[in-house]
Design a protein around this motif. Structure first.
Motif, PDB file in Angstrom:
ATOM      1  N   LYS A 154      43.998  12.792  -6.709  1.00 41.81           N
ATOM      2  CA  LYS A 154      43.239  13.987  -7.096  1.00 41.81           C
ATOM      3  C   LYS A 154      43.990  15.272  -6.787  1.00 41.81           C
ATOM      4  O   LYS A 154      43.476  16.368  -7.027  1.00 41.81           O
ATOM      5  CB  LYS A 154      41.883  13.986  -6.385  1.00 41.81           C
ATOM      6  N   LYS A 169      47.225  19.918  -2.396  1.00 38.43           N
ATOM      7  CA  LYS A 169      47.002  21.359  -2.494  1.00 38.43           C
ATOM      8  C   LYS A 169      48.085  22.129  -1.750  1.00 38.43           C
ATOM      9  O   LYS A 169      48.390  21.836  -0.597  1.00 38.43           O
ATOM     10  CB  LYS A 169      45.627  21.710  -1.929  1.00 38.43           C
ATOM     11  N   ASN A 171      46.210  23.410  -6.831  1.00 36.02           N
ATOM     12  CA  ASN A 171      46.157  21.964  -6.668  1.00 36.02           C
ATOM     13  C   ASN A 171      47.214  21.355  -7.570  1.00 36.02           C
ATOM     14  O   ASN A 171      47.249  21.619  -8.780  1.00 36.02           O
ATOM     15  CB  ASN A 171      44.769  21.436  -7.047  1.00 36.02           C
ATOM     16  N   GLU A 209      46.783  23.144 -11.148  1.00 39.25           N
ATOM     17  CA  GLU A 209      45.487  23.594 -11.635  1.00 39.25           C
ATOM     18  C   GLU A 209      44.881  24.541 -10.607  1.00 39.25           C
ATOM     19  O   GLU A 209      45.238  24.520  -9.422  1.00 39.25           O
ATOM     20  CB  GLU A 209      44.550  22.414 -11.885  1.00 39.25           C
ATOM     21  N   THR A 228      42.160  26.090  -8.029  1.00 40.57           N
ATOM     22  CA  THR A 228      41.406  25.389  -6.999  1.00 40.57           C
ATOM     23  C   THR A 228      40.772  26.381  -6.033  1.00 40.57           C
ATOM     24  O   THR A 228      41.131  27.554  -6.010  1.00 40.57           O
ATOM     25  CB  THR A 228      42.322  24.415  -6.232  1.00 40.57           C
ATOM     26  N   GLU A 229      39.848  25.873  -5.235  1.00 37.46           N
ATOM     27  CA  GLU A 229      39.251  26.611  -4.127  1.00 37.46           C
ATOM     28  C   GLU A 229      39.498  25.840  -2.847  1.00 37.46           C
ATOM     29  O   GLU A 229      39.735  24.633  -2.866  1.00 37.46           O
ATOM     30  CB  GLU A 229      37.742  26.797  -4.347  1.00 37.46           C
TER      31      GLU A 229
END
Length: 319
Positions: A207, A210, A224, A243, A245-246
């Protein structure tokens, strides 16, 4: 106030300006009116207390294939004629890299070196992170095949990587059966004299991994990084993709735990890597990357933020 900035980096002709963090820093410096000089680490010279290079004035522009103009070489005293040195050459973190930190340390009372060369030397990415083992996945540092086998038996699947590797190079997953583990450790032991890092495999890497950038200890943003097809490695340099991300609460906790020590050590630009929203794997201080992608997704200007932090450090020194 315009500054004289010497950029110690790899040859500028070979960089990919679409994602290169050093180039972004140079563009931001030039926009502030700073004068830029380019040199490579093997051009450092020291004699009688002076550290100098035959550097070339450089102008940069965001034009692919025509991104720089170099002037004629000049003798630049890094201690007396430069305000800032950006130490931005890529690893490997070898004796050449370490020697450059020793030489630059000798002028750091007069010239701001970013990141601080002594602390870069004392904080290799996969070694300093051991100080924060409470945030790490199960980890073993060893050259011993028997220890690696026992660790594999305990954790089911593992990842083996060079202790001073970079850019996702030479990272191997070994599944529970341990096929080829002995050959892999044999190759690693022949290739590197230092121990190797062995970690429990984290399925969450599918997934993403980061990259969180901290500027003088404060979170500036994150991306990410997703592995490419058939890969466990998510580094952009080996085909990963990025991508928006937070940060998770755990990632904010990790960042806050690191912040005081980053500030104390003068590590202004740092990138940390976190898998699965909770497992810290590296603290990158030598030549961190990621700010171009972060700014593209978030609409931020991390390079400008780094220069603000540099200005604050210079002001605190009375420059």
């Amino acid at each position: 106030m315009p500054l004289t900035v010497a950029v110690q980096m790899d040859p500028i002709a070979g960089i990919n300006i679409a994602g290169d963090s050093t180039f972004a820093l140079m563009l931001a410096a030039q926009a502030r009116g700073h004068r830029l000089f380019h040199y490579t680490a093997d051009q450092l010279n020291w004699s009688d207390g002076q550290l100098w290079v035959h550097a070339r004035p450089v102008e940069v522009r965001a034009v692919a294939g025509d991104h720089f103009t170099l002037g004629d070489p000049v003798r630049l005293d890094l201690g007396d004629e430069a305000d800032v040195v950006l130490m931005r050459q890529d690893p490997p973190f070898d004796l050449g890299y370490i020697t450059a930190t020793h030489l630059l340390e000798r002028i750091s009372d007069r010239t701001l070196v970013v990141n601080d060369p002594r602390e870069v030397r004392n904080a290799p990415e996969k070694v300093w992170v051991l100080d924060y083992a409470r945030f790490m996945p199960p980890t073993l540092v060893t050259r011993d095949l028997a220890e690696a086998r026992a660790f594999l038996d305990q954790h089911g699947a593992i990842v083996v990587k060079p202790l001073h590797g970079n850019g996702g190079k030479a990272i191997f997953k070994v599944d529970a059966g341990g096929q080829n583990l002995s050959a892999l450790i044999e190759v690693f032991n022949m290739t590197w004299r230092e121990p190797h890092m062995v970690q429990a495999f984290l399925p969450g890497v599918a997934k993403g991994d980061k990259r969180i950038v901290l500027v003088d200890g404060e979170v500036a943003g994150a991306i990410n990084r997703l592995p490419g097809e058939g890969e466990i490695r998510s580094n952009l340099a080996v085909g990963g993709s990025a991508e928006a991300t937070e940060l998770t609460p755990r990632e904010r906790e990790i960042s806050a735990a690191l912040a005081p020590e980053l500030r104390r050590r003068g590590l202004i630009f740092v990138g940390i890597d976190v898998i699965g929203g909770e497992w810290l794997t590296e603290i990158n201080v030598t030549s961190p990357t990621g700010i171009v992608a972060i700014d593209r997704f978030n609409g931020t200007d991390t390079a400008a933020r780094i220069w603000d932090a540099i200005d604050a450090r210079l002001a605190a020194r009375g420059a």
